[in-house]
Design a protein around this motif. Structure first.
Motif, PDB file in Angstrom:
ATOM      1  N   GLN A 190       0.823  -1.204   0.000  1.00 43.12           N
ATOM      2  CA  GLN A 190       0.000   0.000   0.000  1.00 43.12           C
ATOM      3  C   GLN A 190       0.862   1.261   0.000  1.00 43.12           C
ATOM      4  N   PHE A 191       1.933   1.238   0.771  1.00 45.27           N
ATOM      5  CA  PHE A 191       2.840   2.393   0.820  1.00 45.27           C
ATOM      6  C   PHE A 191       3.444   2.647  -0.556  1.00 45.27           C
ATOM      7  N   ALA A 192       3.892   1.586  -1.215  1.00 42.82           N
ATOM      8  CA  ALA A 192       4.491   1.734  -2.544  1.00 42.82           C
ATOM      9  C   ALA A 192       3.466   2.239  -3.553  1.00 42.82           C
ATOM     10  N   ALA A 193       2.240   1.717  -3.471  1.00 44.89           N
ATOM     11  CA  ALA A 193       1.198   2.148  -4.406  1.00 44.89           C
ATOM     12  C   ALA A 193       0.862   3.625  -4.228  1.00 44.89           C
ATOM     13  N   GLU A 194       0.911   4.102  -3.004  1.00 45.95           N
ATOM     14  CA  GLU A 194       0.558   5.493  -2.726  1.00 45.95           C
ATOM     15  C   GLU A 194       1.705   6.461  -2.988  1.00 45.95           C
ATOM     16  N   ASN A 195       2.939   5.999  -2.861  1.00 44.75           N
ATOM     17  CA  ASN A 195       4.062   6.940  -2.844  1.00 44.75           C
ATOM     18  C   ASN A 195       5.055   6.816  -3.992  1.00 44.75           C
ATOM     19  N   LEU A 196       5.198   5.630  -4.578  1.00 47.20           N
ATOM     20  CA  LEU A 196       6.279   5.451  -5.541  1.00 47.20           C
ATOM     21  C   LEU A 196       6.143   6.391  -6.734  1.00 47.20           C
ATOM     22  N   HIS A 197       4.943   6.522  -7.295  1.00 49.80           N
ATOM     23  CA  HIS A 197       4.798   7.390  -8.468  1.00 49.80           C
ATOM     24  C   HIS A 197       4.948   8.866  -8.103  1.00 49.80           C
ATOM     25  N   GLN A 198       4.622   9.224  -6.857  1.00 49.93           N
ATOM     26  CA  GLN A 198       4.829  10.607  -6.426  1.00 49.93           C
ATOM     27  C   GLN A 198       6.325  10.925  -6.351  1.00 49.93           C
ATOM     28  N   THR A 199       7.089   9.983  -5.817  1.00 47.76           N
ATOM     29  CA  THR A 199       8.541  10.158  -5.774  1.00 47.76           C
ATOM     30  C   THR A 199       9.117  10.189  -7.187  1.00 47.76           C
ATOM     31  N   LEU A 200       8.568   9.349  -8.049  1.00 45.93           N
ATOM     32  CA  LEU A 200       9.007   9.311  -9.444  1.00 45.93           C
ATOM     33  C   LEU A 200       8.825  10.671 -10.114  1.00 45.93           C
ATOM     34  N   LEU A 201       7.679  11.289  -9.901  1.00 43.78           N
ATOM     35  CA  LEU A 201       7.422  12.601 -10.502  1.00 43.78           C
ATOM     36  C   LEU A 201       8.393  13.653  -9.971  1.00 43.78           C
ATOM     37  N   SER A 202       8.691  13.592  -8.692  1.00 43.91           N
ATOM     38  CA  SER A 202       9.591  14.593  -8.108  1.00 43.91           C
ATOM     39  C   SER A 202      11.016  14.451  -8.636  1.00 43.91           C
ATOM     40  N   LYS A 203      11.386  13.255  -9.069  1.00 40.23           N
ATOM     41  CA  LYS A 203      12.742  13.010  -9.546  1.00 40.23           C
ATOM     42  C   LYS A 203      12.837  12.982 -11.070  1.00 40.23           C
ATOM     43  N   PHE A 204      11.697  13.047 -11.763  1.00 40.23           N
ATOM     44  CA  PHE A 204      11.725  12.947 -13.224  1.00 40.23           C
ATOM     45  C   PHE A 204      12.430  14.168 -13.820  1.00 40.23           C
ATOM     46  N   PRO A 205      13.210  13.964 -14.905  1.00 41.88           N
ATOM     47  CA  PRO A 205      13.936  15.089 -15.516  1.00 41.88           C
ATOM     48  C   PRO A 205      13.006  16.248 -15.855  1.00 41.88           C
ATOM     49  N   LYS A 206      13.517  17.453 -15.702  1.00 47.80           N
ATOM     50  CA  LYS A 206      12.724  18.658 -15.957  1.00 47.80           C
ATOM     51  C   LYS A 206      13.490  19.591 -16.882  1.00 47.80           C
ATOM     52  N   GLY A 207      12.734  20.372 -17.667  1.00 47.41           N
ATOM     53  CA  GLY A 207      13.354  21.353 -18.550  1.00 47.41           C
ATOM     54  C   GLY A 207      14.078  20.701 -19.715  1.00 47.41           C
ATOM     55  N   ASP A 208      14.949  21.461 -20.350  1.00 43.77           N
ATOM     56  CA  ASP A 208      15.710  20.956 -21.493  1.00 43.77           C
ATOM     57  C   ASP A 208      16.828  20.039 -21.008  1.00 43.77           C
ATOM     58  N   VAL A 209      16.835  18.811 -21.494  1.00 43.31           N
ATOM     59  CA  VAL A 209      17.836  17.836 -21.066  1.00 43.31           C
ATOM     60  C   VAL A 209      18.403  17.110 -22.279  1.00 43.31           C
ATOM     61  N   GLU A 210      19.567  16.540 -22.094  1.00 34.93           N
ATOM     62  CA  GLU A 210      20.170  15.671 -23.093  1.00 34.93           C
ATOM     63  C   GLU A 210      20.231  14.256 -22.536  1.00 34.93           C
ATOM     64  N   ASN A 211      20.229  13.287 -23.429  1.00 31.85           N
ATOM     65  CA  ASN A 211      20.291  11.875 -23.037  1.00 31.85           C
ATOM     66  C   ASN A 211      19.154  11.534 -22.074  1.00 31.85           C
ATOM     67  N   LEU A 212      17.933  11.708 -22.557  1.00 27.82           N
ATOM     68  CA  LEU A 212      16.747  11.493 -21.729  1.00 27.82           C
ATOM     69  C   LEU A 212      16.686  10.064 -21.197  1.00 27.82           C
ATOM     70  N   GLU A 213      17.016   9.093 -22.030  1.00 28.00           N
ATOM     71  CA  GLU A 213      16.918   7.695 -21.600  1.00 28.00           C
ATOM     72  C   GLU A 213      17.784   7.427 -20.367  1.00 28.00           C
ATOM     73  N   LYS A 214      18.995   7.937 -20.376  1.00 30.35           N
ATOM     74  CA  LYS A 214      19.891   7.745 -19.233  1.00 30.35           C
ATOM     75  C   LYS A 214      19.303   8.380 -17.979  1.00 30.35           C
ATOM     76  N   LEU A 215      18.716   9.557 -18.122  1.00 30.50           N
ATOM     77  CA  LEU A 215      18.142  10.251 -16.969  1.00 30.50           C
ATOM     78  C   LEU A 215      16.898   9.535 -16.444  1.00 30.50           C
ATOM     79  N   VAL A 216      16.094   8.964 -17.349  1.00 27.59           N
ATOM     80  CA  VAL A 216      14.907   8.223 -16.913  1.00 27.59           C
ATOM     81  C   VAL A 216      15.321   6.987 -16.126  1.00 27.59           C
ATOM     82  N   ARG A 217      16.338   6.309 -16.599  1.00 30.50           N
ATOM     83  CA  ARG A 217      16.821   5.124 -15.884  1.00 30.50           C
ATOM     84  C   ARG A 217      17.333   5.499 -14.492  1.00 30.50           C
ATOM     85  N   LYS A 218      18.085   6.577 -14.416  1.00 26.05           N
ATOM     86  CA  LYS A 218      18.576   7.030 -13.110  1.00 26.05           C
ATOM     87  C   LYS A 218      17.409   7.414 -12.202  1.00 26.05           C
TER      88      LYS A 218
END
Length: 347
Positions: free
Chosen positions: A112-140
């Motif tokens: 339940q904790f993972a279902a409620e929180n994992l995607h929220q953490t994912l959004l906070s860490k997802f690359p923002k703005g103009d970036v290069e090598n998007l695939e590498k950043l998504v994996r990280k």
């Protein structure tokens, strides 16, 4: 003495300026307008291209069915987010979607904790703005998200009296435009149904593409890591108890080599792709991946289904397929919780 005492006082007088002729001023203003207009046109073109790109992306819909089976408690959890809302996405990204299944053990709190929180953490860490090598950043981003989610749950679990000992598998599918990124821990699985022409009959056949990798202590690399950490594998389980070698939670086993680092897979969607199946091991104890996909495909293409009012035939068939697949797993004798997610893909 002040450091700047020897400097002259600032003045508003800019000094003599050479006067421009009226025609020079007019030409200068015209150049400014032309440059500004070009910048606006370029920006509008970028936005237009982005919108066109988004219009060409596959439509995704999620359908879920869950059965408690013979267990006293439903410890599975799931998330369906065909449109994951995010701000300040990289300019090359038009759409995010997220689907996940979590199979809890020792209780439902980790799942339940993972279902409620994992995607929220994912959004906070997802690359923002103009970036290069998007695939590498998504994996990280995915690796950091799983680590953070595990740490956050363990911190919460250890603060309880008595401490929580729950754990959970995780199979999460992040869709970035038309690319799938699947991150998984444990023995829940994700498989893709891709339709290809059969050479002998000319009919379309389902090709099963595995999008995840199981983590259990009987796998050589997993067992070696556990043993190096001072743990042991008995009867195919960590310390003779835990069935999986990677998980969220399970704090009492983390010192024995159980980790929260997910396996990552990337898959470019094509027009031949029909759907993705995400499910916990309660399904795969009684179905092979090939068999499960064919079971769903038969319902999508052949069997009669009853539609709800206002429901499209496609949506009705996928909903019926998820329900019947979960029920069939229970009928075949799966004593575990069974959660089935079908993600339809329509270009």
């Amino acid at each position: 003495m002040d450091l700047f005492d020897d400097l002259p006082e600032p003045t508003n007088d800019p000094g003599p300026v050479k006067a421009k002729k009226p025609e020079e001023e007019e030409r200068g203003e015209k150049r400014k307008r032309d440059v500004s207009s070009q910048d606006t046109e370029v920006e509008d073109k970028k936005q237009e291209e982005k919108k066109v790109c988004k219009a060409d992306l596959p439509k995704l819909m999620g359908f879920v069915s869950a059965r408690r089976g013979e267990r006293e408690e439903m410890q599975d959890a799931h998330v369906l987010l065909p449109e994951l809302t995010a701000t300040n996405l990289p300019s090359q990204v038009s759409r995010l979607a997220y689907f996940a299944v979590f199979d809890g053990h020792g209780g439902a709190r980790a799942s339940q904790f993972a279902a409620e929180n994992l995607h929220q953490t994912l959004l906070s860490k997802f690359p923002k703005g103009d970036v290069e090598n998007l695939e590498k950043l998504v994996r990280k981003c995915l690796l950091d998200t799983f680590r953070q989610t595990d740490e956050d749950f363990l911190k919460k679990a250890s603060s309880q009296k008595p401490a929580w000992k729950d754990g959970s598998t995780a199979t999460c599918m992040l869709v970035v435009d038309d690319v799938l990124y699947v991150a998984n821990l444990g023995d829940s699985r994700a498989v893709l149904c891709r339709l290809e022409q059969a050479e002998d009959s000319g009919k379309r056949k389902c090709v099963t593409l595995a999008l995840s990798k199981e983590h259990n202590p009987t796998i050589y690399e997993e067992r070696m890591r556990i043993q190096r950490a001072g743990g042991s594998v008995r009867d195919g389980r960590v310390l003779g108890v835990l069935e999986v070698s990677r998980s969220i939670g399970d704090g009492q086993y983390k010192r024995c080599g159980v980790i929260s680092t997910p396996d990552l897979r990337r898959c470019q969607l094509s027009r031949h792709d029909k759907f993705v199946l995400l499910a916990c091991d309660g399904l795969f104890k009684v179905f092979s991946a090939d068999e499960a996909l064919q079971f769903v495909l038969n319902i999508l293409e052949n069997e009669a289904v009853e539609l709800k009012e206002g429901q499209s035939e496609g949506a009705g068939r996928f909903e019926a397929a998820s329900q019947r697949l979960a029920s069939e797993a229970v009928r075949r004798g799966s004593a575990d919780n069974v959660t089935v997610i079908l993600v339809s893909i329509e270009f």
